[in-house]
Design a protein around this motif. Structure first.
Motif, short mmCIF file in Angstrom:
data_model
loop_
_atom_site.label_atom_id
_atom_site.label_comp_id
_atom_site.label_asym_id
_atom_site.label_seq_id
_atom_site.Cartn_x
_atom_site.Cartn_y
_atom_site.Cartn_z
N VAL A 166 0.83 -1.20 0.00
CA VAL A 166 0.00 0.00 0.00
C VAL A 166 0.86 1.25 0.00
CG1 VAL A 166 -1.72 1.31 1.30
CG2 VAL A 166 -1.90 -1.18 1.16
N ALA A 167 1.94 1.23 0.78
CA ALA A 167 2.84 2.39 0.85
C ALA A 167 3.47 2.66 -0.51
CB ALA A 167 3.92 2.15 1.90
N ALA A 168 3.88 1.60 -1.21
CA ALA A 168 4.48 1.77 -2.53
C ALA A 168 3.46 2.34 -3.51
CB ALA A 168 5.01 0.43 -3.03
N LEU A 169 2.23 1.82 -3.46
CA LEU A 169 1.18 2.29 -4.36
C LEU A 169 0.86 3.76 -4.12
CD1 LEU A 169 -0.89 1.34 -6.55
CD2 LEU A 169 -2.50 1.02 -4.66
N MET A 170 0.72 4.15 -2.86
CA MET A 170 0.40 5.52 -2.53
C MET A 170 1.55 6.47 -2.86
SD MET A 170 -2.73 5.62 -1.65
CE MET A 170 -2.94 4.35 -2.93
N THR A 171 2.78 5.99 -2.73
CA THR A 171 3.94 6.81 -3.11
C THR A 171 3.93 7.05 -4.60
OG1 THR A 171 5.27 5.95 -1.27
CG2 THR A 171 6.45 6.94 -3.11
N GLY A 172 3.66 6.00 -5.38
CA GLY A 172 3.58 6.16 -6.83
C GLY A 172 2.48 7.12 -7.24
N ARG A 173 1.34 7.02 -6.56
CA ARG A 173 0.22 7.91 -6.86
C ARG A 173 0.59 9.37 -6.59
NH1 ARG A 173 -6.03 7.40 -4.56
NH2 ARG A 173 -6.85 9.23 -5.68
N ARG A 174 1.28 9.61 -5.47
CA ARG A 174 1.68 10.98 -5.13
C ARG A 174 2.64 11.54 -6.18
NH1 ARG A 174 6.15 12.69 -2.82
NH2 ARG A 174 6.70 10.63 -2.01
N ILE A 175 3.60 10.72 -6.60
CA ILE A 175 4.56 11.17 -7.60
C ILE A 175 3.86 11.55 -8.90
CG2 ILE A 175 6.44 10.37 -9.09
CD1 ILE A 175 7.39 8.69 -6.66
N LEU A 176 2.91 10.72 -9.32
CA LEU A 176 2.19 10.99 -10.57
C LEU A 176 1.29 12.21 -10.44
CD1 LEU A 176 1.32 7.29 -11.45
CD2 LEU A 176 2.93 8.77 -12.67
N GLU A 177 0.64 12.37 -9.30
CA GLU A 177 -0.23 13.54 -9.12
C GLU A 177 0.57 14.83 -9.07
OE1 GLU A 177 -2.48 12.46 -5.65
OE2 GLU A 177 -4.04 11.44 -6.85
N GLU A 178 1.88 14.73 -8.83
CA GLU A 178 2.76 15.90 -8.89
C GLU A 178 3.29 16.14 -10.31
OE1 GLU A 178 5.77 15.14 -6.00
OE2 GLU A 178 4.47 15.60 -4.29
N GLY A 179 2.83 15.32 -11.26
CA GLY A 179 3.21 15.53 -12.66
C GLY A 179 4.57 14.99 -13.03
N LYS A 180 5.04 13.97 -12.31
CA LYS A 180 6.37 13.44 -12.53
C LYS A 180 6.32 12.07 -13.19
CE LYS A 180 7.90 15.82 -8.33
NZ LYS A 180 8.44 15.64 -6.95
N ILE A 181 7.52 11.51 -13.43
CA ILE A 181 7.63 10.18 -14.02
C ILE A 181 7.85 9.16 -12.91
CG2 ILE A 181 9.00 8.67 -15.50
CD1 ILE A 181 9.69 11.00 -17.24
N PHE A 182 7.08 8.07 -12.98
CA PHE A 182 7.22 6.99 -12.00
C PHE A 182 7.58 5.72 -12.75
CE2 PHE A 182 5.24 3.64 -9.22
CZ PHE A 182 6.13 3.79 -8.17
N GLY A 183 8.71 5.11 -12.38
CA GLY A 183 9.13 3.86 -12.99
C GLY A 183 8.72 2.67 -12.16
N ILE A 184 8.26 1.61 -12.80
CA ILE A 184 7.76 0.46 -12.07
C ILE A 184 8.03 -0.82 -12.86
CG2 ILE A 184 5.45 0.65 -13.09
CD1 ILE A 184 4.29 -0.29 -10.41
N TYR A 185 8.29 -1.90 -12.12
CA TYR A 185 8.43 -3.23 -12.73
C TYR A 185 7.20 -4.04 -12.34
CZ TYR A 185 13.35 -1.77 -12.82
OH TYR A 185 14.51 -1.07 -13.01
N PRO A 186 6.25 -4.20 -13.25
CA PRO A 186 5.00 -4.90 -12.91
C PRO A 186 5.20 -6.33 -12.42
CG PRO A 186 4.74 -3.67 -14.95
CD PRO A 186 6.20 -3.64 -14.61
N GLU A 187 6.30 -6.98 -12.80
CA GLU A 187 6.53 -8.35 -12.33
C GLU A 187 6.73 -8.39 -10.81
OE1 GLU A 187 9.10 -10.81 -15.39
OE2 GLU A 187 9.67 -8.67 -15.47
N GLY A 188 7.13 -7.26 -10.22
CA GLY A 188 7.27 -7.19 -8.78
C GLY A 188 8.62 -7.61 -8.24
N THR A 189 9.42 -8.29 -9.05
CA THR A 189 10.74 -8.75 -8.65
C THR A 189 11.52 -9.09 -9.92
OG1 THR A 189 11.93 -10.33 -7.24
CG2 THR A 189 10.04 -11.18 -8.48
N ARG A 190 12.80 -9.37 -9.76
CA ARG A 190 13.60 -9.73 -10.94
C ARG A 190 13.20 -11.09 -11.47
NH1 ARG A 190 17.88 -7.48 -7.63
NH2 ARG A 190 18.53 -9.57 -7.01
#
Length: 256
Positions: A131-155
């Protein structure tokens, strides 16, 4: 083509003469300075350039402003070092808080590097880590920035592409940010097993065209919609990377 530095100033073979990301302001809204990112490129860049030659394709697909989700495959640790270095805009991504809490000279150097590269430390192992990771990503995007993510969740444990987790779908539906799929190709050959110093060699980072899912607005709690959006992104990552797709989570494959 052009020879351009990225956050550790790698040699980039671009498809356009002028980076489409434009010239962002010296200080961004979140307080992370572009100056620090440029300093990172200038100091660490020459070292990386001796080791890794990186070809970047489709960088013009990254919008020059506004919120953007970069979503791609994850082969090895150095993916997170290379990704923020290929665009003038800062790429923010979630990282383990242990990367910035180390002691001594090595610990301080790692903290400086990862924060300058755009990493946001989050305790992902706690009860509310997801939840913390999701909310952090949401905040970054709502500030108009770029958020990088690996949907697989791990290597990836074996170089194949695994099923994506639906957090990325929730982010794009909650914020309206477009998703730019990307593929990192070759890092697993330079850093087998995901640890240790990378070998000298070539890497390709390929960006696809932006995907937008406004037709699903307000449906960020519909699990069928979340799965459809996630699978759409992963299908494009598969096309860009050329990886074999496995319809199971990478964490399950590692535990087997």
């Amino acid at each position: 083509m052009c020879d351009q530095g990225g956050p550790a100033s790698i040699v980039l073979t671009c498809t356009t003469a002028v980076p489409p990301c434009g010239a962002p302001p010296l200080f961004d809204a979140g307080g992370l300075t572009l100056f620090r990112t440029r300093l990172l490129k200038a100091t660490v860049g020459p070292v990386i350039r001796l080791i890794i030659r990186t070809r970047v394709e489709g960088i013009e697909n990254i919008p020059g402003s506004g919120p953007v989700i970069l979503a791609g495959n994850h082969l090895t640790f150095i993916d997170s070092m290379l990704l923020p270095l290929v665009c003038d805009r800062t790429v923010h991504f979630i990282g383990k808080d242990e990367y910035v809490t180390g002691k001594g000279i090595k610990g301080r150097a790692m903290a400086w590097f990862f924060t300058a590269a755009g990493m946001i430390p989050v305790d992902r192992d706690g009860a509310n880590g997801g939840v913390a990771a999701l909310m952090t990503g949401r905040r970054i995007l709502e500030e108009g920035k770029i958020f990088g993510i690996y949907p697989e969740g791990t290597r990836s444990p074996d170089g194949r592409l695994y099923r994506g987790r639906t957090g990325i779908a929730r982010l794009t539906l909650m914020t309206g940010a477009p998703v730019v799929p990307f593929a990192v190709i070759g890092t697993d050959k330079l850093q087998p097993g995901g640890a240790g110093m990378p070998r000298p060699g070539k890497v390709t980072i390929r960006f696809g065209e932006p995907q937008e899912f406004s037709r699903y607005e307000g449906m960020d709690r519909d699990r069928y919609v979340l799965r459809a959006v996630t699978d759409s992104v992963m299908a494009e990552v598969m096309r860009l990377s050329g990886q074999e797709y496995v319809d199971m989570y990478a964490t399950k494959a590692k535990a087997a």
